[in-house]
Scaffold this active site. Sequence first.
Site, short mmCIF file in Angstrom:
data_model
loop_
_atom_site.label_atom_id
_atom_site.label_comp_id
_atom_site.label_asym_id
_atom_site.label_seq_id
_atom_site.Cartn_x
_atom_site.Cartn_y
_atom_site.Cartn_z
N SER A 139 19.70 3.67 14.90
CA SER A 139 18.24 3.76 14.71
C SER A 139 17.51 2.83 15.67
CB SER A 139 17.92 3.46 13.24
OG SER A 139 16.72 4.06 12.87
N ASP A 256 17.53 14.67 9.88
CA ASP A 256 17.05 13.28 10.00
C ASP A 256 15.53 13.30 10.08
OD1 ASP A 256 18.13 10.46 11.97
OD2 ASP A 256 16.25 10.77 10.90
N HIS A 286 19.44 10.43 7.88
CA HIS A 286 19.38 9.45 8.97
C HIS A 286 20.59 8.54 9.12
CE1 HIS A 286 17.43 6.99 11.94
NE2 HIS A 286 17.38 5.92 11.17
O1 XOV Z 1 20.58 1.82 7.33
C1 XOV Z 1 19.36 1.77 7.62
N1 XOV Z 1 18.77 2.39 8.68
C2 XOV Z 1 17.43 2.02 8.77
C3 XOV Z 1 17.12 1.40 7.41
O2 XOV Z 1 18.43 1.10 6.90
C4 XOV Z 1 16.39 3.00 9.28
C5 XOV Z 1 15.73 1.90 10.05
C6 XOV Z 1 15.23 2.10 11.48
O3 XOV Z 1 15.70 1.40 12.35
N2 XOV Z 1 14.27 3.05 11.77
C7 XOV Z 1 13.72 3.98 10.78
C8 XOV Z 1 12.22 3.95 10.78
C9 XOV Z 1 11.68 4.24 12.16
C10 XOV Z 1 10.19 4.20 12.10
O4 XOV Z 1 9.69 4.46 13.39
C11 XOV Z 1 8.32 4.41 13.58
C12 XOV Z 1 7.42 4.19 12.55
C13 XOV Z 1 6.04 4.16 12.84
C14 XOV Z 1 5.62 4.35 14.16
F1 XOV Z 1 4.31 4.29 14.46
C15 XOV Z 1 6.52 4.55 15.19
C16 XOV Z 1 7.86 4.58 14.88
CL1 XOV Z 1 9.02 4.83 16.14
C17 XOV Z 1 12.22 3.23 13.15
C18 XOV Z 1 13.74 3.20 13.14
C19 XOV Z 1 17.04 1.15 9.92
#
Ligand code: XOV
Length: 320
Positions: A139, A256, A286
């Site tokens: 992620s 995802d 995800h």
């Molecule tokens: O095991 C795990 N995995 C996890 C949690 O626990 C998922 C989480 C993780 O890293 N992301 C999930 C959320 C995502 C939101 O992205 C945005 C939100 C608003 C925006 F304006 C622009 C972007 Cl890009 C970023 C990446 C780590």
Amino acid sequence: KQKNEEHTKDRPGSTSRMPEDSRARLSPQGIAYKDLPHIANADGQHLFCRYWKPQASPRALAFVAHGAGEHCGRYDELAQMLTGLNFFVFAHDHVGHGQSEGDRMVVSDFQVFIRDSLQHIDLVKKEHPGLPIYIFGHSMGGAISILTVSERPSDFAGLVLISPLILPNPQSATSFKVFAAKVLNHLLPSFSLGSIDPNIISRNKEEVEAYVTDPLVYHGGMKVSFAMQLLNASARVGKALPDISLPVLLMHGTDDQLCDIKGSYHLMETVPSQEKILKVYDKAYHVLHKELPEVSSAVFREIETWLAEKIVTATGAGGI
Ligand SMILES: O=C1N[C@]2(CO1)C[C@H](C(=O)N1CCC(COc3ccc(F)cc3Cl)CC1)C2
């Protein structure tokens, strides 16, 4: 006493108490860092580290970059599997995460995550010179891994990405929301955009429960300023892809809802790597390494197989 008095007497304004920096710095959970494996980053912030050592002497190194709001302890199972391949595995909680210092899920610039990762990688490489090093990211940790590799194109033997953040999910980053986030970032950078709905991270209810009840996971809302850093990261990742030419193993679930699988298709079309494999898991959410058993076991097997063949050839310990 006398000597001590003398000492403090010479330094105007000092007291006989221990100066701030050598008193026990405590983790957000109240544990003294002197009792925890840790490094101090370039800003002096203490980062909690984890190390998984193989039984025999290691044949390769693996650095794991965790995602937004979570912590590196969630990679224990992956790390255990890698130590079975005689990998020395290491990771840290990024600034503002888990047992590391910093306001929760706040970072001054996304580059801090990359700078700190390179610092830790350089430290471990010094202790294990000559070993091939692989980098894993999930992620947001996938974006960190890609940007870390792009700064050191020839330092890594391979890149393993589990549902990486490449393109922001179209729902969470519609052009209006991006515009609103930019405006809000100037007015109210700490405004909360709401937290991740735990039910969309995995179809495995036990893993959702583990995520919800994990005290080291940040369950608060995502601040606008952090969302901006994620947008900045995905823009940087897009620019970095054409320069990524090392072997890549990429895995993504079709369902995802947090990091669009289109980002992984884009990576496959863009990176000039000779070896690039994308495994798509139908209907999976995800967090593929914490999904339904048949998905996660397939993911671990995929990684194990991909790496086993690489370190055999790398160490020349091939067949007869
Ligand atoms: O095991 C795990 N995995 C996890 C949690 O626990 C998922 C989480 C993780 O890293 N992301 C999930 C959320 C995502 C939101 O992205 C945005 C939100 C608003 C925006 F304006 C622009 C972007 Cl890009 C970023 C990446 C780590």
